[in-house]
Design an enzyme around this catalytic site. Sequence first.
Site, short mmCIF file in Angstrom:
data_model
loop_
_atom_site.label_atom_id
_atom_site.label_comp_id
_atom_site.label_asym_id
_atom_site.label_seq_id
_atom_site.Cartn_x
_atom_site.Cartn_y
_atom_site.Cartn_z
N HIS A 308 0.97 -1.40 0.06
CA HIS A 308 0.12 -0.13 0.06
C HIS A 308 0.79 1.01 -0.10
O HIS A 308 2.02 1.18 0.54
CB HIS A 308 -0.92 0.28 1.20
N ASP A 366 -8.15 -5.05 0.04
CA ASP A 366 -8.52 -5.99 -1.09
C ASP A 366 -8.07 -7.19 -0.97
O ASP A 366 -8.63 -8.25 -1.65
CB ASP A 366 -7.96 -5.64 -2.55
C1 SDX Z 1 -6.07 0.19 -3.06
O1 SDX Z 1 -4.51 4.63 -1.72
C2 SDX Z 1 -5.26 4.14 -1.32
O2 SDX Z 1 -5.75 4.38 -0.40
C3 SDX Z 1 -5.90 2.90 -2.12
C4 SDX Z 1 -7.14 1.94 -1.22
C5 SDX Z 1 -8.26 2.82 -0.96
O3 SDX Z 1 -9.01 2.48 -0.05
O4 SDX Z 1 -8.47 3.73 -1.91
O5 SDX Z 1 -6.48 1.64 -0.12
C6 SDX Z 1 -7.26 0.96 -1.97
O6 SDX Z 1 -6.03 0.69 -4.09
C7 SDX Z 1 -5.53 -0.72 -2.09
C8 SDX Z 1 -4.23 -1.22 -3.12
C9 SDX Z 1 -4.61 -2.36 -4.03
N1 SDX Z 1 -3.59 -2.71 -5.06
C10 SDX Z 1 -3.09 -3.97 -4.76
O7 SDX Z 1 -3.08 -4.83 -3.77
C11 SDX Z 1 -2.14 -4.42 -5.88
C12 SDX Z 1 -0.67 -4.86 -5.62
N2 SDX Z 1 -0.06 -3.71 -4.73
C13 SDX Z 1 0.95 -3.08 -5.40
O8 SDX Z 1 0.69 -3.01 -6.97
C14 SDX Z 1 1.28 -1.66 -4.56
O9 SDX Z 1 1.85 -2.13 -3.60
C15 SDX Z 1 0.53 -0.60 -4.49
C16 SDX Z 1 0.40 -0.18 -5.96
C17 SDX Z 1 -0.66 -0.64 -3.67
C18 SDX Z 1 1.51 0.53 -3.94
O10 SDX Z 1 2.48 0.97 -4.76
P1 SDX Z 1 3.40 2.02 -4.39
O11 SDX Z 1 3.17 2.57 -3.13
O12 SDX Z 1 3.72 2.59 -5.71
O13 SDX Z 1 4.67 1.17 -3.96
P2 SDX Z 1 5.84 0.51 -4.93
O14 SDX Z 1 5.29 0.08 -6.16
O15 SDX Z 1 6.85 1.53 -5.21
O16 SDX Z 1 6.38 -0.76 -4.26
C19 SDX Z 1 7.49 -0.55 -3.43
C20 SDX Z 1 8.26 -1.65 -3.44
C21 SDX Z 1 8.65 -2.03 -5.06
O17 SDX Z 1 9.95 -2.47 -4.89
P3 SDX Z 1 11.27 -1.95 -5.04
O18 SDX Z 1 11.11 -0.99 -6.59
O19 SDX Z 1 11.48 -0.90 -4.10
O20 SDX Z 1 12.17 -2.67 -5.39
O21 SDX Z 1 7.64 -2.61 -3.13
C22 SDX Z 1 7.38 -3.60 -4.23
C23 SDX Z 1 7.57 -2.88 -5.58
O22 SDX Z 1 8.00 -3.82 -6.61
N3 SDX Z 1 5.83 -3.91 -4.16
C24 SDX Z 1 5.47 -5.27 -4.31
C25 SDX Z 1 4.18 -5.25 -3.96
N4 SDX Z 1 3.87 -4.14 -3.73
C26 SDX Z 1 4.78 -3.62 -3.87
N5 SDX Z 1 6.13 -6.53 -4.62
C27 SDX Z 1 5.45 -7.44 -4.65
N6 SDX Z 1 4.04 -7.60 -4.67
C28 SDX Z 1 3.40 -6.37 -4.35
N7 SDX Z 1 2.01 -6.44 -3.98
#
Ligand code: SDX
Length: 433
Positions: A308, A366
């Site tokens: 998140h 989710d």
């Molecule tokens: C919602 O914003 C809100 O409040 C949203 C929400 C709401 O109520 O409105 O809470 C609802 O959208 C919840 C999120 C649902 N999405 C998912 O579950 C999809 C999977 N999650 C990811 O795509 C990700 O965690 C996000 C999009 C939710 C957040 O991404 P960020 O904040 O941009 O973080 P990032 O992509 O920069 O990740 C940081 C690191 C990265 O690795 P590095 O580049 O530092 O090496 O963590 C890794 C990412 O690759 N990472 C994951 C991961 N989520 C982040 N690696 C594997 N699996 C994951 N799920």
Amino acid sequence: MSSKNTVKVSVSGENILNLPLLEGTLGPRVIDVRKLYSDHGYFTYDPGFTSTASCESSITFIDGEKGILLHRGYPIQELASQSSFMEVAYLLLHDDLPDLDQLNHFRSEITHHTMLHEQLIYFYRGFRRDAHPMAIMVGIVGALSAFYHDSLDIADPDQQKLAVIRMLAKMPTIAAMAYKYSQGQPFVYPRNDLSYAANFLHMMFSLPVEPYEVSPVMERAMDRIFILHADHEQNASTSTVRLASSSGANPFACIAAGIACLWGPAHGGANEAVLEMLQEIRTPDRIPEFLARAKDKDDPFRLMGFGHRVYKNYDPRASVLRESCYEILEDVGNGSEPLLELALTLEKKALADPYFQEKRLFPNVDFYSGIIFKAMGIPTSMFTVLFAVARTVGWLSQWKEMIEDPKMKIGRPRQLYKGHQKRKFVPVNERNS
Ligand code: SDX
């Protein structure tokens, strides 16, 4: 400005800039950069808005480090266990919990606006039966501005209020009709004797051929799910609604924009993606393979429902939903138990994995919602639609807060330009390939 309320910025050793520091009720202080370009000729740079406060708001507070979520100061856990969605909707829109008269009046206003203009039925008929229901939601909600002309003028407080009531009241009807259309079943009209959650379930599942009674456990679970998804500060879809509204666009068009943004798998579309992921993993022995893929930078696969932007701790909504899974499965089961077991095992293994620990990736809202929806007999393609139904009151509350703000301006970010320098046009017959 006293030095404790300013940030000094030196640029190449000179031009000390004094930028005001602003303090909210809770949360980090913010550096006020509003004059940074006009007075000093600099932009800030923050793609993805990881460190940017886009507005001032009093609706929802999140502490991502501690896993805290407050709506108008009330902890989400207390609202989920002691309140109702109608009460929470009133709270988000009006800053305080309603007294009994206010609640009954609000509930009656919503109840008496749940029907859709009958002609909108023809819009559904224009879609393919296998259209994704989120595509239908974007289309129908955007089309509301072609029907409800007496609630489009956001400068008129009465029209504003009517738009809020209509949008909140009609979302469950629009969503249920999208489901019925996909099933080839007749649309079901709303009933004024049912609660918001029960009415939605009634419009989703009742059939003209036999009586349909909404199970109290399903009604309570649906109401709680609506509460848990109602608002969440300046997330992507809420920011979309705010940006669209800042141009003065009508509320229905702005909510349609929010629905479109919520659909993405990185946002509200994740609940659908979590179910698909669990069904692909299928058995616990395949979990290590998927965890390895989630950690592989060359693999676009991410563990859906994990991570998140704000929560670097357990999403408090996920904790409540996980508990609700047990209640629902006890009542309606319908074979979703193995999915829940798989999700619990996956969560345990991911939380024990150094990669997820170092990056502070926890289950978000989710991760469990899809299991509950499936147990309730809701098809996967409808999961994000339910998220949109619940989040509509959050979008409307944020929209209302923004358009009532006398400081409201059109949102217009700038950029760091990395394109060509100025160059001369060359007619096509003089260009060498
Ligand atoms: C919602 O914003 C809100 O409040 C949203 C929400 C709401 O109520 O409105 O809470 C609802 O959208 C919840 C999120 C649902 N999405 C998912 O579950 C999809 C999977 N999650 C990811 O795509 C990700 O965690 C996000 C999009 C939710 C957040 O991404 P960020 O904040 O941009 O973080 P990032 O992509 O920069 O990740 C940081 C690191 C990265 O690795 P590095 O580049 O530092 O090496 O963590 C890794 C990412 O690759 N990472 C994951 C991961 N989520 C982040 N690696 C594997 N699996 C994951 N799920």
